[in-house]
Design a protein around this motif. Sequence first.
Motif, PDB file in Angstrom:
ATOM      1  N   GLY A 112     -14.238   6.530 -10.453  1.00  0.00           N
ATOM      2  CA  GLY A 112     -14.050   5.121 -10.141  1.00  0.00           C
ATOM      3  C   GLY A 112     -12.769   4.907  -9.358  1.00  0.00           C
ATOM      4  N   ALA A 113     -11.712   5.609  -9.742  1.00  0.00           N
ATOM      5  CA  ALA A 113     -10.457   5.503  -9.017  1.00  0.00           C
ATOM      6  C   ALA A 113     -10.604   6.069  -7.607  1.00  0.00           C
ATOM      7  CB  ALA A 113      -9.352   6.247  -9.770  1.00  0.00           C
ATOM      8  N   TRP A 114     -11.339   7.154  -7.469  1.00  0.00           N
ATOM      9  CA  TRP A 114     -11.562   7.757  -6.151  1.00  0.00           C
ATOM     10  C   TRP A 114     -12.313   6.802  -5.238  1.00  0.00           C
ATOM     11  CZ3 TRP A 114     -16.318   9.396  -3.921  1.00  0.00           C
ATOM     12  CH2 TRP A 114     -16.184  10.132  -2.753  1.00  0.00           C
ATOM     13  N   ALA A 115     -13.337   6.138  -5.788  1.00  0.00           N
ATOM     14  CA  ALA A 115     -14.083   5.159  -4.997  1.00  0.00           C
ATOM     15  C   ALA A 115     -13.181   4.025  -4.562  1.00  0.00           C
ATOM     16  CB  ALA A 115     -15.267   4.613  -5.804  1.00  0.00           C
ATOM     17  N   LEU A 116     -12.301   3.585  -5.447  1.00  0.00           N
ATOM     18  CA  LEU A 116     -11.376   2.520  -5.100  1.00  0.00           C
ATOM     19  C   LEU A 116     -10.443   2.982  -3.990  1.00  0.00           C
ATOM     20  CD1 LEU A 116     -10.782  -0.359  -6.057  1.00  0.00           C
ATOM     21  CD2 LEU A 116      -8.995   0.574  -7.503  1.00  0.00           C
ATOM     22  N   GLY A 117     -10.038   4.248  -4.038  1.00  0.00           N
ATOM     23  CA  GLY A 117      -9.162   4.777  -3.008  1.00  0.00           C
ATOM     24  C   GLY A 117      -9.827   4.847  -1.652  1.00  0.00           C
ATOM     25  N   ARG A 160      -5.267  -6.650  -8.654  1.00  0.00           N
ATOM     26  CA  ARG A 160      -4.113  -6.531  -7.768  1.00  0.00           C
ATOM     27  C   ARG A 160      -4.485  -5.775  -6.495  1.00  0.00           C
ATOM     28  NH1 ARG A 160       0.388  -3.209  -6.674  1.00  0.00           N
ATOM     29  NH2 ARG A 160       2.203  -4.468  -6.078  1.00  0.00           N
ATOM     30  N   VAL A 161      -5.277  -4.731  -6.618  1.00  0.00           N
ATOM     31  CA  VAL A 161      -5.734  -4.000  -5.431  1.00  0.00           C
ATOM     32  C   VAL A 161      -6.538  -4.920  -4.526  1.00  0.00           C
ATOM     33  CG1 VAL A 161      -7.256  -2.155  -4.626  1.00  0.00           C
ATOM     34  CG2 VAL A 161      -5.672  -1.725  -6.505  1.00  0.00           C
ATOM     35  N   GLU A 162      -7.394  -5.728  -5.127  1.00  0.00           N
ATOM     36  CA  GLU A 162      -8.205  -6.649  -4.339  1.00  0.00           C
ATOM     37  C   GLU A 162      -7.321  -7.675  -3.619  1.00  0.00           C
ATOM     38  OE1 GLU A 162     -11.933  -8.273  -2.969  1.00  0.00           O
ATOM     39  OE2 GLU A 162     -11.168  -6.343  -3.630  1.00  0.00           O
ATOM     40  N   ARG A 163      -6.305  -8.172  -4.313  1.00  0.00           N
ATOM     41  CA  ARG A 163      -5.413  -9.140  -3.691  1.00  0.00           C
ATOM     42  C   ARG A 163      -4.668  -8.515  -2.514  1.00  0.00           C
ATOM     43  NH1 ARG A 163      -0.139 -10.250  -4.297  1.00  0.00           N
ATOM     44  NH2 ARG A 163       0.069  -8.849  -6.086  1.00  0.00           N
ATOM     45  N   LEU A 164      -4.180  -7.289  -2.686  1.00  0.00           N
ATOM     46  CA  LEU A 164      -3.489  -6.612  -1.591  1.00  0.00           C
ATOM     47  C   LEU A 164      -4.444  -6.241  -0.465  1.00  0.00           C
ATOM     48  CD1 LEU A 164      -0.950  -4.366  -3.544  1.00  0.00           C
ATOM     49  CD2 LEU A 164      -0.501  -6.460  -2.250  1.00  0.00           C
ATOM     50  N   SER A 165      -5.722  -6.046  -0.787  1.00  0.00           N
ATOM     51  CA  SER A 165      -6.713  -5.815   0.273  1.00  0.00           C
ATOM     52  C   SER A 165      -6.802  -7.038   1.167  1.00  0.00           C
ATOM     53  CB  SER A 165      -8.081  -5.506  -0.343  1.00  0.00           C
ATOM     54  OG  SER A 165      -8.055  -4.310  -1.088  1.00  0.00           O
ATOM     55  N   GLY A 166      -6.824  -8.218   0.548  1.00  0.00           N
ATOM     56  CA  GLY A 166      -6.834  -9.445   1.348  1.00  0.00           C
ATOM     57  C   GLY A 166      -5.573  -9.597   2.166  1.00  0.00           C
ATOM     58  N   ARG A 225       0.308   0.240   3.603  1.00  0.00           N
ATOM     59  CA  ARG A 225       1.025   1.143   2.707  1.00  0.00           C
ATOM     60  C   ARG A 225       1.152   0.548   1.313  1.00  0.00           C
ATOM     61  NH1 ARG A 225       3.360   5.453   5.256  1.00  0.00           N
ATOM     62  NH2 ARG A 225       3.517   5.365   7.539  1.00  0.00           N
ATOM     63  N   GLU A 226       1.365  -0.750   1.230  1.00  0.00           N
ATOM     64  CA  GLU A 226       1.418  -1.413  -0.079  1.00  0.00           C
ATOM     65  C   GLU A 226       0.057  -1.332  -0.773  1.00  0.00           C
ATOM     66  OE1 GLU A 226       2.718  -5.282   0.969  1.00  0.00           O
ATOM     67  OE2 GLU A 226       4.844  -4.723   1.101  1.00  0.00           O
ATOM     68  N   LEU A 227      -1.005  -1.479  -0.003  1.00  0.00           N
ATOM     69  CA  LEU A 227      -2.350  -1.370  -0.572  1.00  0.00           C
ATOM     70  C   LEU A 227      -2.604   0.054  -1.067  1.00  0.00           C
ATOM     71  CD1 LEU A 227      -5.200  -2.390  -1.156  1.00  0.00           C
ATOM     72  CD2 LEU A 227      -5.769  -1.960   1.261  1.00  0.00           C
ATOM     73  N   ALA A 228      -2.220   1.047  -0.276  1.00  0.00           N
ATOM     74  CA  ALA A 228      -2.403   2.440  -0.699  1.00  0.00           C
ATOM     75  C   ALA A 228      -1.595   2.736  -1.960  1.00  0.00           C
ATOM     76  CB  ALA A 228      -1.995   3.388   0.433  1.00  0.00           C
ATOM     77  N   ALA A 229      -0.385   2.170  -2.051  1.00  0.00           N
ATOM     78  CA  ALA A 229       0.438   2.372  -3.246  1.00  0.00           C
ATOM     79  C   ALA A 229      -0.229   1.749  -4.471  1.00  0.00           C
ATOM     80  CB  ALA A 229       1.827   1.767  -3.030  1.00  0.00           C
ATOM     81  N   ALA A 230      -0.838   0.579  -4.292  1.00  0.00           N
ATOM     82  CA  ALA A 230      -1.532  -0.068  -5.408  1.00  0.00           C
ATOM     83  C   ALA A 230      -2.722   0.768  -5.860  1.00  0.00           C
ATOM     84  CB  ALA A 230      -1.991  -1.463  -4.998  1.00  0.00           C
ATOM     85  N   ARG A 231      -3.429   1.373  -4.924  1.00  0.00           N
ATOM     86  CA  ARG A 231      -4.566   2.229  -5.291  1.00  0.00           C
ATOM     87  C   ARG A 231      -4.082   3.485  -6.020  1.00  0.00           C
ATOM     88  NH1 ARG A 231      -7.683   1.393   0.471  1.00  0.00           N
ATOM     89  NH2 ARG A 231      -8.933  -0.421  -0.157  1.00  0.00           N
ATOM     90  N   ASP A 232      -2.970   4.057  -5.540  1.00  0.00           N
ATOM     91  CA  ASP A 232      -2.415   5.222  -6.237  1.00  0.00           C
ATOM     92  C   ASP A 232      -1.967   4.840  -7.643  1.00  0.00           C
ATOM     93  OD1 ASP A 232      -2.798   7.029  -4.164  1.00  0.00           O
ATOM     94  OD2 ASP A 232      -0.868   6.573  -3.220  1.00  0.00           O
ATOM     95  N   ASN A 233      -1.360   3.671  -7.764  1.00  0.00           N
ATOM     96  CA  ASN A 233      -0.932   3.225  -9.082  1.00  0.00           C
ATOM     97  C   ASN A 233      -2.132   2.999  -9.994  1.00  0.00           C
ATOM     98  OD1 ASN A 233       1.420   2.214 -10.755  1.00  0.00           O
ATOM     99  ND2 ASN A 233       0.089   0.420 -10.830  1.00  0.00           N
ATOM    100  N   TYR A 234      -3.219   2.494  -9.425  1.00  0.00           N
ATOM    101  CA  TYR A 234      -4.435   2.312 -10.220  1.00  0.00           C
ATOM    102  C   TYR A 234      -4.956   3.653 -10.726  1.00  0.00           C
ATOM    103  CZ  TYR A 234      -9.321   1.550 -11.365  1.00  0.00           C
ATOM    104  OH  TYR A 234     -10.525   1.547 -12.000  1.00  0.00           O
ATOM    105  N   ARG A 235      -4.924   4.659  -9.871  1.00  0.00           N
ATOM    106  CA  ARG A 235      -5.401   5.977 -10.291  1.00  0.00           C
ATOM    107  C   ARG A 235      -4.549   6.525 -11.441  1.00  0.00           C
ATOM    108  NH1 ARG A 235      -7.070   6.493  -4.802  1.00  0.00           N
ATOM    109  NH2 ARG A 235      -4.966   6.964  -4.079  1.00  0.00           N
ATOM    110  N   TYR A 236      -3.237   6.273 -11.387  1.00  0.00           N
ATOM    111  CA  TYR A 236      -2.401   6.713 -12.503  1.00  0.00           C
ATOM    112  C   TYR A 236      -2.749   5.929 -13.770  1.00  0.00           C
ATOM    113  CZ  TYR A 236       1.464   7.123 -15.697  1.00  0.00           C
ATOM    114  OH  TYR A 236       2.201   7.320 -16.835  1.00  0.00           O
ATOM    115  N   LEU A 237      -2.970   4.626 -13.625  1.00  0.00           N
ATOM    116  CA  LEU A 237      -3.329   3.823 -14.790  1.00  0.00           C
ATOM    117  C   LEU A 237      -4.638   4.291 -15.402  1.00  0.00           C
ATOM    118  CD1 LEU A 237      -2.346   0.198 -13.695  1.00  0.00           C
ATOM    119  CD2 LEU A 237      -1.223   1.665 -15.379  1.00  0.00           C
ATOM    120  N   VAL A 238      -5.539   4.808 -14.581  1.00  0.00           N
ATOM    121  CA  VAL A 238      -6.790   5.356 -15.111  1.00  0.00           C
ATOM    122  C   VAL A 238      -6.493   6.506 -16.067  1.00  0.00           C
ATOM    123  CG1 VAL A 238      -8.846   6.694 -14.499  1.00  0.00           C
ATOM    124  CG2 VAL A 238      -8.298   4.623 -13.228  1.00  0.00           C
TER     125      VAL A 238
END
Length: 439
Positions: free
Chosen positions: A9-14, A56-62, A117-130
Amino acid sequence: MSAIRLRLGAWALGLGLGAYAVSAPAVTQIPQPLTLDAALDWAADYNPTLRAAKIRVERLSGKAIHADVAVPSNPRIELGAGQRSTPAGSGTDLNIQLSQEFWIAGQGGLRESAANRELAAARDNYRYLVSATTARVRAAFLSVLVAERAVTTAREIVSANRDLYDYAERRMKAGAGTRLELNAAQLGVSRARSVRAQAENRLARARLALDDMLGIDPRRRLQIAGTLNLDQPLRVNDRAGLLTRAVRQRSDLMAAAGRVAAARERLKLADRQLIPNLTVFGFYREENGGNGQGPGGSGATIAGGGVSFELPLLHRYEGERKQAAADLDQAQLEQENLQREVRLQVLRALSDYSTARTRVTALDRAVFDAAEQSVALTKRAFQAGEVGAPAITTAQNNLIAVRREYLSALDALIGAATDLERATGGLIAINAGSPRHGD
């Protein structure tokens, strides 16, 4: 498999599938009885921390979409009309102007790069939270199993002490026992019941903690299915290699690096604010001299164009540049601190796990069985008249103390293993097996 599902799921988000991942999951019934794998699957969709991270990832995507624009703003059109009065008569002047602002110092590209870059950081942070959430859910699930074992052992203690009291009471009625012996046995029963009450409260709190991790209504009653598989130690012999792999595995370190890169782009953008954007405009104007006649005897038509830009004289953006520079320093400091903290976390978790593993091995179930056997032997000696009240109290104290130490060691082992799993980004994890027949 469930941990793999979380990582997928985290990979798909990335890969940019954030909109799909953030969509509210359909409300379903949590599986009963609940296994560890099922709990991890459920947490992937309903854990509050993960859901907040997805939002948060979705918000940064926007925000990244908003930053990806070719020009600073939409074209601007201005319409004007005015009444002209002259000795020759009156008329209406018309004015139409179309303007467009353009980036001229690469500000648009910097904005887009920083947002991405902020969006990529949020996705990386999400993967850690997973991985961290997987560890926390696992710990909460295993804590319920330990709490259930605590209740079982507490009931065994109550039963053992009740047997002693019953025998002491019979001896007392037969005239062979003493009030001191009966009081000691009664005290043992009362203490055992207190231990049982504490164990039952511990189980209730462990279940509530699991409910919280799963994001479910605490009024819902969960049936837990699993066994503690703590006999086999985790493979942590190569400490240096594990430390190196953990640093590579931790996606929150990647997120920290991404935030540094984004802050660096923001600083460049702040520096270039001194270079004003250029606005290009064109206009069309009709001047009516009165009764449709201009000063020269006919209406005047004017078309033209030009450019405009702000003069950065009064506002030099010094505050914005200083703030951006401080943001970059802070991001770099947080990255350095996190790199050091990751190594400390791994080393602390390894040390704690080694100690906890030693404690559990020393206080194995065999030790607890031996404590129970000592109570039985004391009962026999009591029946034979070989011992008195002090021996009863000693056996009771020994049983309660060994039980407490054993459960404390299990708690420490699960806590250390959980810390190790989180510190290594999920490289190492303990499990809870399916219940065996008769468990």
